[in-house]
Design an enzyme around this catalytic site. Structure first.
Site, short mmCIF file in Angstrom:
data_model
loop_
_atom_site.label_atom_id
_atom_site.label_comp_id
_atom_site.label_asym_id
_atom_site.label_seq_id
_atom_site.Cartn_x
_atom_site.Cartn_y
_atom_site.Cartn_z
CG ASP A 91 -1.94 1.09 1.29
OD1 ASP A 91 -2.87 0.87 0.44
OD2 ASP A 91 -1.71 2.20 1.81
CD GLU A 134 -4.45 4.02 -1.22
OE1 GLU A 134 -4.70 4.56 -0.37
OE2 GLU A 134 -5.51 3.94 -2.36
#
Length: 218
Positions: A91, A134
């Site tokens: 992430d 993301e």
């Protein structure tokens, strides 16, 4: 090639997976050329459709649908051949701040470059995917938890090693956090493996970001 001329032949040929068919005794050089052109064009079209169905448009990585299919496939392989499967969840740290400060176009540039750097770290037999937003997912063939954690650490260093050049006047220092787990060490199914790697990822976030954490460390 077929000697039959009945109309049902073309349907049967297509259902069997053929791109075209030719009738014996009626073949000419021009007809073969036409069939080859048609087959090549159709092949290109099918490949483009396959890519649209399996690839994330922004990053070029495999998409979430393909990730879910691969996880089921790999779970079966682990059960059958008794080897390990590593999973790393990645992430981007403070990605919302990038979007809020510099705009979503800048965020897209950052996401593409992070995806490129991450994809460069994994082996050709492994697969890198965009899980959502993301967050990226990496499946690692025949890799135990220790190997997955080592790869997760290399991913963090690969992203951090130099700023991401967004424009001539803007370069951003970007980092990622990563969580690593393996099957069957940490889970006995694909969904449980995903859950384990996800928990390790959140532990990495909670411990200050820009680091990799294994499921056994939480």
């Amino acid at each position: 090639l077929t000697a039959e001329k009945a109309e049902r032949v073309d349907i049967a040929a297509m259902n069997a997976g053929a791109l075209d068919y030719l009738v014996k005794g009626e073949i000419s050089a021009r007809m073969i050329e036409r069939s080859l052109r048609y087959a090549l064009k159709l092949g290109e079209t099918l490949e483009a459709l396959r890519r649209l169905a399996t690839r994330d448009q922004l990053t070029g990585l495999l998409n979430r649908r393909e990730f879910e299919r691969i996880l089921v496939e790999e779970e079966e392989r682990v059960r059958r051949f008794k080897h390990s499967l590593g999973l790393v969840m990645v992430d981007i740290d403070h990605f919302k701040l990038v979007n809020d400060t510099h705009g979503h176009m800048t965020g897209d540039v950052v996401l593409r470059e992070v995806a490129r750097r991450v994809a460069e770290v994994v082996r050709t037999v492994d697969r890198a995917m965009r899980y959502g937003g993301e967050e990226l997912a990496l499946t690692l063939e025949q890799t135990d938890r220790s190997g997955a954690l080592g790869l997760a650490g290399r991913v963090c260093r690969a992203v951090e090693r130099e700023p991401i050049l967004v424009s001539d006047t803007l370069a951003l220092n970007i980092t990622v956090s990563a969580g690593a787990a393996a099957m069957p060490q940490d889970a006995d199914s694909g969904p449980k493996l995903l859950n384990a790697a996800d928990k390790a990822l959140y532990a990495a976030k909670a411990r200050g970001r820009n680091r990799a954490v294994g499921y056994n460390e939480i």
